[in-house]
Design an enzyme around this catalytic site. Structure first.
Site, PDB file in Angstrom:
ATOM      1  N   GLU A   1       0.688  -1.173  -0.231  1.00 50.04           N
ATOM      2  CA  GLU A   1       0.112  -0.283   0.110  1.00 50.04           C
ATOM      3  C   GLU A   1       0.954   1.254  -0.053  1.00 50.04           C
ATOM      4  O   GLU A   1       2.044   1.285   0.716  1.00 50.04           O
ATOM      5  CB  GLU A   1      -0.747  -0.050   1.244  1.00 50.04           C
ATOM      6  CG  GLU A   1      -1.667  -1.321   1.437  1.00 50.04           C
ATOM      7  CD  GLU A   1      -2.394  -1.207   2.818  1.00 50.04           C
ATOM      8  OE1 GLU A   1      -2.034  -0.336   3.677  1.00 50.04           O
ATOM      9  OE2 GLU A   1      -3.010  -2.156   3.178  1.00 50.04           O
TER      10      GLU A   1
ATOM     11  N   LYS B   1       2.130   4.633   1.549  1.00 45.93           N
ATOM     12  CA  LYS B   1       2.473   5.048   2.830  1.00 45.93           C
ATOM     13  C   LYS B   1       2.058   6.619   2.640  1.00 45.93           C
ATOM     14  O   LYS B   1       3.168   7.372   2.271  1.00 45.93           O
ATOM     15  CB  LYS B   1       3.592   4.852   3.730  1.00 45.93           C
ATOM     16  CG  LYS B   1       3.647   5.067   4.856  1.00 45.93           C
ATOM     17  CD  LYS B   1       4.900   4.793   5.829  1.00 45.93           C
ATOM     18  CE  LYS B   1       4.913   4.988   7.102  1.00 45.93           C
ATOM     19  NZ  LYS B   1       4.706   6.565   7.312  1.00 45.93           N
TER      20      LYS B   1
ATOM     21  N   ASP C   1       1.402  10.487   3.537  1.00 42.32           N
ATOM     22  CA  ASP C   1       2.087  11.214   4.594  1.00 42.32           C
ATOM     23  C   ASP C   1       0.843  12.369   5.333  1.00 42.32           C
ATOM     24  O   ASP C   1       0.725  13.204   4.520  1.00 42.32           O
ATOM     25  CB  ASP C   1       3.219  11.929   4.189  1.00 42.32           C
ATOM     26  CG  ASP C   1       4.284  12.313   5.234  1.00 42.32           C
ATOM     27  OD1 ASP C   1       3.664  11.919   6.208  1.00 42.32           O
ATOM     28  OD2 ASP C   1       5.192  13.060   4.648  1.00 42.32           O
TER      29      ASP C   1
ATOM     30  N   TYR D   1      -6.873   2.239   5.531  1.00 37.78           N
ATOM     31  CA  TYR D   1      -6.055   1.269   5.389  1.00 37.78           C
ATOM     32  C   TYR D   1      -6.003  -0.042   6.182  1.00 37.78           C
ATOM     33  O   TYR D   1      -5.260  -1.137   6.291  1.00 37.78           O
ATOM     34  CB  TYR D   1      -4.425   1.578   5.377  1.00 37.78           C
ATOM     35  CG  TYR D   1      -3.962   2.499   6.355  1.00 37.78           C
ATOM     36  CD1 TYR D   1      -3.925   1.811   7.777  1.00 37.78           C
ATOM     37  CD2 TYR D   1      -3.891   3.802   6.292  1.00 37.78           C
ATOM     38  CE1 TYR D   1      -3.622   2.718   8.802  1.00 37.78           C
ATOM     39  CE2 TYR D   1      -3.317   4.610   7.400  1.00 37.78           C
ATOM     40  CZ  TYR D   1      -3.154   3.853   8.536  1.00 37.78           C
ATOM     41  OH  TYR D   1      -2.947   4.614   9.755  1.00 37.78           O
TER      42      TYR D   1
ATOM     43  N   LYS E   1      10.897   2.828   3.080  1.00 38.69           N
ATOM     44  CA  LYS E   1      10.474   4.389   2.758  1.00 38.69           C
ATOM     45  C   LYS E   1      11.233   4.708   1.207  1.00 38.69           C
ATOM     46  O   LYS E   1      12.442   4.037   0.989  1.00 38.69           O
ATOM     47  CB  LYS E   1      11.543   5.163   3.770  1.00 38.69           C
ATOM     48  CG  LYS E   1      10.674   4.988   5.040  1.00 38.69           C
ATOM     49  CD  LYS E   1       9.446   5.901   5.304  1.00 38.69           C
ATOM     50  CE  LYS E   1       9.146   6.207   6.608  1.00 38.69           C
ATOM     51  NZ  LYS E   1       9.969   7.385   7.461  1.00 38.69           N
TER      52      LYS E   1
ATOM     53  N   CYS F   1      18.217  46.325 -11.429  1.00 37.88           N
ATOM     54  CA  CYS F   1      17.926  44.824 -11.902  1.00 37.88           C
ATOM     55  C   CYS F   1      19.004  44.105 -12.216  1.00 37.88           C
ATOM     56  O   CYS F   1      19.992  44.751 -12.957  1.00 37.88           O
ATOM     57  CB  CYS F   1      17.130  45.029 -13.225  1.00 37.88           C
ATOM     58  SG  CYS F   1      16.950  43.432 -13.994  1.00 37.88           S
TER      59      CYS F   1
ATOM     60  N   CYS G   1      19.427  43.968 -16.168  1.00 37.17           N
ATOM     61  CA  CYS G   1      19.297  45.150 -17.267  1.00 37.17           C
ATOM     62  C   CYS G   1      19.851  46.463 -16.534  1.00 37.17           C
ATOM     63  O   CYS G   1      19.954  47.501 -17.258  1.00 37.17           O
ATOM     64  CB  CYS G   1      18.035  45.289 -18.019  1.00 37.17           C
ATOM     65  SG  CYS G   1      16.767  45.969 -16.815  1.00 37.17           S
TER      66      CYS G   1
ATOM     67  N   CYS H   1      11.456  44.632 -11.480  1.00 33.43           N
ATOM     68  CA  CYS H   1      12.205  45.522 -12.227  1.00 33.43           C
ATOM     69  C   CYS H   1      11.428  46.148 -13.130  1.00 33.43           C
ATOM     70  O   CYS H   1      10.185  45.707 -13.765  1.00 33.43           O
ATOM     71  CB  CYS H   1      13.240  44.678 -12.931  1.00 33.43           C
ATOM     72  SG  CYS H   1      13.618  45.427 -14.623  1.00 33.43           S
TER      73      CYS H   1
ATOM     74  N   CYS I   1      14.148  44.652 -20.684  1.00 34.37           N
ATOM     75  CA  CYS I   1      14.835  44.136 -19.770  1.00 34.37           C
ATOM     76  C   CYS I   1      15.066  42.537 -20.531  1.00 34.37           C
ATOM     77  O   CYS I   1      13.817  41.963 -20.536  1.00 34.37           O
ATOM     78  CB  CYS I   1      14.258  43.831 -18.459  1.00 34.37           C
ATOM     79  SG  CYS I   1      15.100  42.630 -17.326  1.00 34.37           S
TER      80      CYS I   1
END
Ligand code: IVH
Length: 681
Positions: free
Chosen positions: A123, A125, A127, A235, A323, A417, A420, A435, A441
């Site tokens: 299955e 796992k 989180d 589960y 894991k 920037c 440019c 910018c 630019c």
């Protein structure tokens, strides 16, 4: 509606509850609705009406309880009748085959006959947060978190708001007692959306989907939980009375039959080698899935063998968590550089000592914006935790403070920037520095062309990042119209460009000329005009000429278009450079098909305004939200300064306090009903 007799009302309430539970299951668990939202709402409204007339007939598992309940002072505790164990971990293939060998040795020592190939259920796992649900005679009576495995917190009200948790089990033969175990989680896209909203509202961000799920489930005000799109994946079981389950596989099948959501990626594997294939398969799909998994769980299928194997102190001998490679890693920040995006935004990006995160080499991670750099206090030279989730850009999560070298340097946003040399400005009430040089630019120009060419915009095959960059650098392209007037010889003369690929590019450009107004608008790169807004503009305004002339006022009259978008759109189309660019594109014969829906007349009463619901309303949140949206409002889950009104039901929670703090006007449900009545006049 004439008042029904009590007995008739009782029968109708029961029928409606049954029907609504069923449709909830079709919609949320099976993802396969049988009726429309409007039909669902009609049934729901009838039930709300009847429950209003006969409060004593309200069923404990009524579908109307999904909206949350008055806030609690504190959570109670629950002692799990069967402890909720944790799992032993493996991080390499050998540990998994060793686990299989150990299981077999143990069973042999017990004198049990072991089948040659031992079956395992594999299955994902997930989180999230482990929970326990108790169903008595098919009705959800209690729900709790895992806690320390022996006692957990009672969070029944909160769990009842999770749409994928049935309040009543499906099927004819439900057990007298059923304890279900599962993982409550938040999808990655939902997690990102939640964090975006929190960022806008100036609230602290959740570090990952698991923390967001845990935080959402541990709210004393269940209406907040109700506003978070939590899901469950079941589960296993704890105590069961009135059903006989002999294997894990059979259990998962039974859970599905009772209307509980089980992962569609579970597998019955003949022998440990098959579980290894399953692991590789699932790991390779990890980036495509919209939820976080940290590995696979392998369980001996037969319960008689599970019983014989028993458990160690905290984990069973019959299960193993294999894991995946962690998606977090620590590394060193070698530099922090401001990167210029499509609309000129300067994003601080950490340049990292390359590190492998979840199987992918990472050498850059976003720090989002200056505020985040300061909040996380990330400095050049620091050791940091980086993470990636799904297909998201890697980000710096936190600093390992005790590894900070004495010469660590702070990052400051450049005044000009970096690409440019143009002026950098931060607009009032915005987090981003920008910018101001626009398409002069090169960084902005490259990003703008890449965006224009991308799949969801003009879909120009073959015009990737490197080619765009080259074309801009050699001065072949200074705006998107230049793309359609490219000289084939000059294209073929570019580095790594053969005649054939030049020809293919020109064909792709030709093909892209036939597009839709929505795509074209999105492609123009007008600030705040994302895919969705472009869609709305195309649908509501209808054609480009009208849009180029429309006033700010008329734009804000459109549902979903706020004053900021209206301002940017009108300013964009007034700009003579933009107008001549569009003119040139037209001359190149770009065409777009007309959108389908005609434009609407007058504005709606809450057009462009944001409202927040709090407390328990007399109608379900889902319906209140739909009604408010029908009035043109945006419905947010938390209050910020830009909230127009907070609509408070009984016992409003955190949001009510916040509205008071921020001075956001609070109205009651009666006032809300008046708005609705007025709009339907
Ligand atoms: S079985 C005795 N199956 O992992 C078996 N757990 O480290 C105990 N989890 O607290 C759990 N997906 O939160 C099991 N398919 C799955 C799971 C799963 C996620 C979590 C659960 C548990 C933790 C154990």
């Amino acid at each position: 509606m004439p008042k029904k007799g009590r007995e008739e009302a009782r029968r109708r309430i029961e029928k409606l509850a049954r029907v609504l539970h069923h449709h909830n299951y079709r919609y949320h668990v099976l993802d396969d609705p049988e009726i429309s939202d409007a039909e669902y709402d009609v049934l729901m409204r009838e039930l709300i009406g009847l429950e209003g007339q006969y409060p004593n007939l309200r069923l404990p598992d009524s579908p109307t309880t999904r909206v949350g309940a008055p806030p609690l002072e504190a959570f109670g505790t629950v002692r799990h009748s069967v402890p909720m164990l944790s799992l032993e971990n493996a991080s390499a293939e050998e540990e998994t085959t060793e686990f299989d060998a150990r299981v077999k040795r143990f069973l042999a020592a017990e004198g049990l006959e072991i089948p040659r190939t031992l079956q395992y259920v594999a299955e994902p796992k997930l989180d999230g947060v482990a929970v326990d649900l108790v169903y008595q005679h098919g009705i959800l009576v209690s729900g709790s978190t895992r806690g320390d495995g022996v006692t957990g917190e009672e969070v029944t009200q909160n769990l009842k708001t999770v749409r994928t948790i049935p309040l009543r089990l499906e099927g004819k033969k439900t057990p007298g007692l059923l304890e279900v175990r599962g993982e409550v989680y938040l999808g990655i896209a939902d997690f990102q959306k939640l964090n975006r909203e929190r960022q806008r509202a100036g609230e602290p961000l959740f570090a990952n989907p698991r923390n967001a799920a845990a935080g959402s489930l541990r709210q004393l005000d269940s209406t907040i939980t109700a506003s978070r799109p939590l899901k469950i994946c079941c589960y296993g079981v704890g105590l069961v009375e009135g059903a006989i389950l002999a294997t894990q596989w059979e259990t998962l099948e039974a859970l599905k039959g009772w209307g509980l959501r089980v992962s569609d990626r579970v597998a019955l594997c003949d022998g440990i080698q098959k579980t290894l294939v399953y692991y590789q398969d699932l790991q390779s799909q990890r980036d495509e899935l919209d939820y976080e998994m940290d590995g696979v769980v392998l369980k001996v299928n037969r319960f008689d063998l599970q019983r014989a194997l028993g458990q160690k102190t905290r984990s069973p001998r019959w299960a193993l968590a294999y894991k995946f490679k962690p998606r977090q890693a620590t590394t060193v920040v070698e530099n922090i550089v401001a990167q210029v995006g499509r609309t000129g935004t300067l994003t601080p990006v950490a340049h990292l000592k390359p590190v492998c995160v979840g199987g992918v080499k990472v050498s850059r991670a976003t720090l989002h914006n200056q505020d985040e750099v300061e909040k996380k206090d990330v400095r050049i030279g620091d050791t940091v935790v980086v993470q990636r989730a799904g297909e998201v850009i890697p980000e710096v999560v936190s600093v390992v403070q005790n590894k900070r070298p004495s010469n660590a340097r702070r990052f400051t946003m450049p005044k000009t920037c970096p690409v440019c040399g143009g002026a950098v400005e931060r607009e009032e009430r915005e987090v981003a520095y920008r910018c101001t040089n626009g398409f002069s630019c090169p960084a902005q120009l490259k990003e703008a062309i890449r965006h224009f060419a991308s799949k969801s915009v003009m879909d120009i095959d073959g015009l990737g990042e490197k080619l765009v960059s080259q074309m801009v650098d050699v001065g072949l392209v200074r705006n998107v119209a230049d793309l359609y007037e490219l000289n084939p010889k000059k294209v073929a003369a570019l580095e790594r460009m053969a005649d054939k690929s030049a020809h293919n590019l020109l064909t792709a450009l030709e093909k892209s000329k036939k597009t839709s107004l929505a795509r074209f608008l999105y492609g123009l790169g007008i600030r705040h005009v994302g895919e969705r807004v472009a869609d709305v503009l195309a649908r509501e305004v209808g054609d480009l000429d009208a849009l180029m002339k429309i006033s700010e006022e008329d734009l804000t009259a459109i549902h979903e278009i706020g004053p900021v978008v209206a301002r940017y759109v009108t300013v964009f189309f007034k700009n003579p450079e933009n107008r001549s660019l569009i003119e040139r594109l037209r001359k190149c014969r770009l065409t777009w098909e007309a959108p389908k829906k005609p434009r609407r007349k007058g504005p709606l009463p809450l057009e462009g305004k944001t409202v927040v619901f709090t407390g328990v309303l007399s109608i379900p949140r889902r319906e209140a939200k739909r009604l408010a949206e029908g009035l043109g409002a945006k419905v947010a889950s938390s209050v910020s300064r830009s909230t127009y009104r907070v609509i408070a039901g009984e016992g409003g929670g955190e949001n009510l306090r916040k509205a008071e703090d921020l001075g956001v006007p609070i109205v009651d449900e009666k006032e809300f009903n008046k708005w609705i009545a007025k709009a339907s006049d």
